[in-house]
Design an enzyme around this catalytic site. Structure first.
Site, mmCIF file in Angstrom:
data_model
loop_
_atom_site.group_PDB
_atom_site.id
_atom_site.type_symbol
_atom_site.label_atom_id
_atom_site.label_comp_id
_atom_site.label_asym_id
_atom_site.label_seq_id
_atom_site.Cartn_x
_atom_site.Cartn_y
_atom_site.Cartn_z
ATOM 1 N N CYS B 75 0.816 -1.225 0.000
ATOM 2 C CA CYS B 75 0.000 0.000 0.000
ATOM 3 C C CYS B 75 0.845 1.268 0.000
ATOM 4 C CB CYS B 75 -0.950 -0.006 1.192
ATOM 5 S SG CYS B 75 -1.914 -1.521 1.271
ATOM 6 N N HIS B 328 -9.237 3.500 -1.706
ATOM 7 C CA HIS B 328 -7.851 3.035 -1.589
ATOM 8 C C HIS B 328 -7.471 2.125 -2.757
ATOM 9 C CE1 HIS B 328 -4.128 1.652 -0.040
ATOM 10 N NE2 HIS B 328 -4.555 0.659 0.713
#
Ligand SMILES: [Zn+2]
Lengths: 136, 381
Positions: B75, B328
């Protein structure tokens, strides 16, 4: 005393046959005798195989037996997981002596932080074996 | 950057929707770009597409001779690409670097069911010692948060307030995937994903893209636009598996990265006007506020309830809505934070503008709290 190897020789801990490999760690766990690694330089004890110390980089690491009972450091109950993992199971970071290890809590059991737990078996997922723990 | 949500178009087309406007905004032509650093995490696992940088560069018309590369650090991918761009420009290796990311990882956009997507997202965990016992992305932050609750008395209501605040901010962001407001009751009544997290404690699966342009300090103003300065950027790693991390809920690598970034920037956490943090789960924002030094250890829950992290508070956090509300799309998240903060420093954020912002901070975490990038931005005065 000095047990430093002469140049050209290998330290015992650097001998691959002595190394704590995944295979050796798995066999020990299946036998109910968990193993970790202790660092001769910084004293850190890890609960899973490494080729050197994860804290200080030293190659002077040796296998140690870990206790089969320990204390829950933290835990979570998982409801959404990969299909083959099921759901509603608990995982926990468990302090086994000086080492910490992620374990699976036995189906139907439930633990809280600071509970004492005992290694009672193993669990297989996708070809890998991990420890199963139960509240004592 | 694109709106975040669900897309079925090819990755290259999705990225073009972010990159072409970013280059126009920066006042640069395709031929000015010396290097292109592209972030993408799950293309191989989900779309059977790896080595995406040349394909994406070709689609957006970067000429032969442009140095192109893909980055993958879970991420934190977009911020890692940004760090390399900043260093390449600082050392004089390149003058102009296009950096960004794109991701397609929604069950709705890919046809992959949620449990299989959960397995793929979990690939950032150690296969033998984390995936095998059943750790998921949510559960690593859940383990940290449970311990934080145990040590400091942080409550589920305080976690819910993080979600409520970020959805409130996201309601002012037209790019947000879930821009509707939520209540504490709605969060606490949503189903458990990994205790203590419920569905509304978790960021969504998202598709989207983002891009920024990094140029040398002296060249910045020659493009006729209003640049912001990268005052500091630091990347730090933590042990994997999580069991070997020192004091796991401290996210110790974030503390190292923050110290290094503030040293570079010449200012400290008390001087920051606006912050974007990696709130993949509500508990992750709590840990971030403390690790960055914005509030003291153990006080992030109460600070959230007191409204200190709202737009109107003294430490505004995630004015974009954060990962929680904005979304996200993994490889696009890092540079999306930079887009938000750049607009904040330029005073272009409209309804969600943090007034008189001159110093900004971004916090991007990857994998099972094994990677962090902290970036400080500063307006030119
Ligand atoms: Zn050591």
């Amino acid at each position: 005393m000095s047990n430093r190897p002469e140049q050209g020789q290998r330290a015992a801990s650097d001998d691959e046959s002595e190394r704590l490999t995944h295979e050796r760690w798995t066999r020990a766990l299946e036998a109910g005798e968990p193993m970790g690694l202790s660092c001769g330089d910084c004293g850190y004890v890890t609960g899973t195989p490494k080729a050197a110390c994860v804290r200080c980089g030293s190659r002077d690491v040796s296998t140690v037996s870990l206790p089969t009972s320990g204390t829950v450091y933290t835990k979570s109950t998982i409801e959404i997981a990969p299909g083959n993992q099921g759901r509603g199971y608990q995982i926990a970071l468990i302090d086994l002596g000086d080492a910490r290890m992620l374990g699976r809590i036995a189906d139907g059991d439930h633990v809280e932080i600071d509970d004492t737990v005992e290694l009672t078996g193993t669990y297989e997922y996708d070809g890998d074996i991990v420890g199963v723990f139960e509240a004592r | 950057m694109t709106d975040f949500g669900v897309y079925t178009k090819p990755i290259a087309e999705l990225f073009a929707d972010a990159a072409l406007p970013a280059m126009e905004d920066a006042g640069i032509e395709n031929g000015d770009v010396d290097a292109f650093y592209f972030g993408n995490v799950l293309g191989g696992a989900i779309l059977n597409e790896t080595h995406l940088a040349p394909q994406v560069a070709s689609h957006i018309g970067l000429p032969p001779g442009t140095s192109v590369q893909r980055y993958e650090d879970a991420c934190a991918t977009g911020s890692l690409a940004l760090k390399h761009a900043v260093r390449a420009v600082e050392t004089g290796e390149h003058d102009v670097v296009l950096v960004g990311g794109a991701e397609r990882c929604t069950p709705a956009g890919t046809g992959i069911e949620t449990s299989e997507m959960t397995r793929i997202f979990g690939s950032g965990a150690h296969r033998q010692y984390e995936q095998a016992p059943g750790m998921t992305t949510a559960s690593v932050f859940a383990l940290h948060t449970q311990r934080h609750m145990h040590e400091y008395g942080t409550t589920e209501e305080q976690l819910a307030e993080v979600a409520v605040k970020n959805h409130y901010h996201g309601s002012m962001n037209s790019r947000a995937q879930f821009g509707e407001e939520k209540t504490v009751e709605e969060v606490l009544e949503s189903p458990v994903i990994a205790s203590p997290f419920r569905l509304l404690d978790c960021c969504p699966f998202s598709d989207g893209a983002s891009a920024v342009v990094v140029v040398g300090e002296s060249a910045a103003e020659s493009y006729g636009v209003e640049p912001v300065d990268v005052a500091g950027i630091s990347h730090q790693a933590n042990a994997s598996p999580v069991a070997d991390q020192p004091n796991p809920p401290s996210t110790e690598m974030v503390r190292r990265a923050a110290r290094d970034t503030f040293d570079q920037a010449g200012f400290g956490p008390g001087d920051v006007d606006v912050t974007e943090v990696h709130d993949c789960f509500t508990g992750a924002e709590i840990l971030a506020l403390e690790a960055l030094g914005l509030v003291e250890d153990g006080r992030a829950g109460p600070a959230t309830v007191q409204g200190r992290t709202r737009l109107t508070g003294d430490i505004p956090v995630n004015p974009s809505g954060g990962l929680k509300s904005k979304g996200h799309p993994i490889g696009a998240t890092g540079t999306a934070q930079i887009v938000e903060l750049t607009e904040q420093l330029r005073g272009e954020s409209g309804e969600r503008q943090v007034e008189d912002s001159t110093r900004a901070l971004a916090h991007n975490v990857g994998g099972m709290t094994a990677t962090a990038v902290v970036t400080a931005l500063e307006a030119r005065t």
